[in-house]
Scaffold this motif. Structure first.
Motif, PDB file in Angstrom:
ATOM      1  N   UNK A  99       0.864  -1.190   0.000  1.00 39.96           N
ATOM      2  CA  UNK A  99       0.000   0.000   0.000  1.00 39.96           C
ATOM      3  C   UNK A  99       0.892   1.229   0.000  1.00 39.96           C
ATOM      4  N   UNK A 100       0.850   1.958  -1.093  1.00 38.97           N
ATOM      5  CA  UNK A 100       1.783   3.078  -1.228  1.00 38.97           C
ATOM      6  C   UNK A 100       1.083   4.355  -1.675  1.00 38.97           C
ATOM      7  N   UNK A 101       1.721   5.474  -1.351  1.00 40.57           N
ATOM      8  CA  UNK A 101       1.278   6.792  -1.803  1.00 40.57           C
ATOM      9  C   UNK A 101       2.393   7.366  -2.663  1.00 40.57           C
ATOM     10  N   UNK A 102       2.034   7.975  -3.788  1.00 45.77           N
ATOM     11  CA  UNK A 102       3.003   8.699  -4.608  1.00 45.77           C
ATOM     12  C   UNK A 102       2.833  10.180  -4.309  1.00 45.77           C
ATOM     13  N   UNK A 103       3.935  10.824  -3.989  1.00 42.37           N
ATOM     14  CA  UNK A 103       3.912  12.218  -3.566  1.00 42.37           C
ATOM     15  C   UNK A 103       4.859  13.027  -4.449  1.00 42.37           C
ATOM     16  N   UNK A 104       4.401  14.176  -4.894  1.00 41.40           N
ATOM     17  CA  UNK A 104       5.262  15.029  -5.712  1.00 41.40           C
ATOM     18  C   UNK A 104       4.419  16.055  -6.425  1.00 41.40           C
ATOM     19  N   UNK A 105       5.021  17.147  -6.854  1.00 41.09           N
ATOM     20  CA  UNK A 105       4.244  18.203  -7.502  1.00 41.09           C
ATOM     21  C   UNK A 105       3.687  17.766  -8.850  1.00 41.09           C
ATOM     22  N   UNK A 106       2.729  18.527  -9.389  1.00 40.51           N
ATOM     23  CA  UNK A 106       2.203  18.202 -10.717  1.00 40.51           C
ATOM     24  C   UNK A 106       3.347  18.194 -11.725  1.00 40.51           C
ATOM     25  N   UNK A 107       3.277  17.268 -12.676  1.00 45.64           N
ATOM     26  CA  UNK A 107       4.308  17.193 -13.707  1.00 45.64           C
ATOM     27  C   UNK A 107       5.552  16.429 -13.304  1.00 45.64           C
ATOM     28  N   UNK A 136      -3.136  -4.738  -2.238  1.00 41.08           N
ATOM     29  CA  UNK A 136      -2.521  -3.426  -2.106  1.00 41.08           C
ATOM     30  C   UNK A 136      -3.068  -2.441  -3.112  1.00 41.08           C
ATOM     31  N   UNK A 137      -2.529  -1.227  -3.078  1.00 40.78           N
ATOM     32  CA  UNK A 137      -3.003  -0.167  -3.974  1.00 40.78           C
ATOM     33  C   UNK A 137      -1.999   0.973  -3.979  1.00 40.78           C
ATOM     34  N   UNK A 138      -2.141   1.820  -5.004  1.00 42.99           N
ATOM     35  CA  UNK A 138      -1.360   3.058  -5.098  1.00 42.99           C
ATOM     36  C   UNK A 138      -2.350   4.198  -4.955  1.00 42.99           C
ATOM     37  N   UNK A 139      -2.084   5.116  -4.040  1.00 40.61           N
ATOM     38  CA  UNK A 139      -2.906   6.323  -3.931  1.00 40.61           C
ATOM     39  C   UNK A 139      -2.172   7.462  -4.614  1.00 40.61           C
ATOM     40  N   UNK A 140      -2.854   8.085  -5.557  1.00 40.07           N
ATOM     41  CA  UNK A 140      -2.267   9.195  -6.310  1.00 40.07           C
ATOM     42  C   UNK A 140      -3.236  10.377  -6.211  1.00 40.07           C
ATOM     43  N   UNK A 141      -2.755  11.515  -5.720  1.00 40.21           N
ATOM     44  CA  UNK A 141      -3.638  12.677  -5.588  1.00 40.21           C
ATOM     45  C   UNK A 141      -4.369  12.732  -4.252  1.00 40.21           C
ATOM     46  N   UNK A 142      -4.075  11.786  -3.404  1.00 39.43           N
ATOM     47  CA  UNK A 142      -4.652  11.767  -2.060  1.00 39.43           C
ATOM     48  C   UNK A 142      -3.705  11.009  -1.152  1.00 39.43           C
ATOM     49  N   UNK A 143      -3.447  11.450   0.062  1.00 41.73           N
ATOM     50  CA  UNK A 143      -3.933  12.676   0.682  1.00 41.73           C
ATOM     51  C   UNK A 143      -3.251  13.921   0.110  1.00 41.73           C
ATOM     52  N   UNK A 198       4.717   2.445   2.238  1.00 42.42           N
ATOM     53  CA  UNK A 198       5.703   3.462   1.865  1.00 42.42           C
ATOM     54  C   UNK A 198       5.011   4.651   1.225  1.00 42.42           C
ATOM     55  N   UNK A 199       5.674   5.795   1.348  1.00 46.37           N
ATOM     56  CA  UNK A 199       5.269   7.006   0.633  1.00 46.37           C
ATOM     57  C   UNK A 199       6.465   7.363  -0.232  1.00 46.37           C
ATOM     58  N   UNK A 200       6.275   7.319  -1.548  1.00 42.57           N
ATOM     59  CA  UNK A 200       7.370   7.566  -2.490  1.00 42.57           C
ATOM     60  C   UNK A 200       7.264   9.001  -2.987  1.00 42.57           C
TER      61      UNK A 200
END
Length: 199
Positions: free
Chosen positions: A2-10, A80-87, A109-111
């Motif tokens: 279960x992961x979150x992808x974090x980073x600015x747009x683009x 599992x899953x990837x959360x993109x755009x949240x939180x 993890x939060x990538x």
């Protein structure tokens, strides 16, 4: 996983999400898509979201978390899953952690995609110019002006998540300015090193 992808747009989160989905067989969960699906399905949370959206109000955190909670119960998200755009905010991150804990689950993890913001603006301007050169319409959010506004909003609302997740020990960083395949390789190495989910 279960992961979150974090980073600015683009930063390349969408591109890498697609590759993670293919490689690891876990779904990418977009809150926008989930909201629309919940509204279309007429679920209790979806109906609540629909009335809010129709009145022009922002959908509150607890409704979005409720939609995520329903979605991760579906069979394809069991592994599992990837959360993109949240939180998008620290408050949403806390609500997400509480919801997962209530289900006996946790994030793995939060990538975070580390990027040079000036180079990102250049990347978007180049993409817009190439789109125009092909005679296609440029997406509204692909103009440098709109992109800078989105970047400002990210810095204000979402960038604090980096420190929040660093404090929990979940944060991992990748070089978002590296070539796409190199970023994929870095993410894969990182994800393969994670402990199997115990839930």
């Amino acid at each position: 996983m279960r992961i979150i992808l974090l980073g600015p747009p683009g930063a390349g989160k969408g591109t890498q999400s697609t590759r993670i989905v293919e490689r690891f067989g876990i779904p990418q969960l977009s809150t926008g898509d989930m909201l629309r699906a919940a509204v279309a399905a007429g679920t209790p949370v979806g109906l609540k979201a629909k009335s809010l959206m129709e009145s022009g109000a922002l959908v509150p955190d607890e409704v979005v978390v409720g939609i995520v909670a329903d979605r991760i119960e579906e069979p394809d998200a069991k592994r599992g899953f990837i959360l993109d755009g949240f939180p998008r905010t620290v408050a949403q991150a806390v609500a997400l952690d509480e919801m997962l804990a209530a289900k006996g689950l946790r994030l793995d993890a939060v990538v975070e995609f580390k990027v040079d913001e000036d180079a990102l603006v250049g990347r978007i301007a180049k993409r817009a110019a190439e789109t125009e050169a092909r005679g296609e319409a440029v997406r509204k959010d692909d103009t440098p002006e709109v992109f800078k506004t989105r970047l400002d909003a990210y810095r204000r609302q979402t960038a604090p998540l980096s420190a929040h997740y660093a404090g929990t020990g979940l944060l991992r960083t990748v070089d978002g300015m590296a070539p796409i395949d190199a970023v994929t390789g870095e993410i894969e190495t990182l994800l393969r090193g994670l402990q199997p989910v115990s839930a």
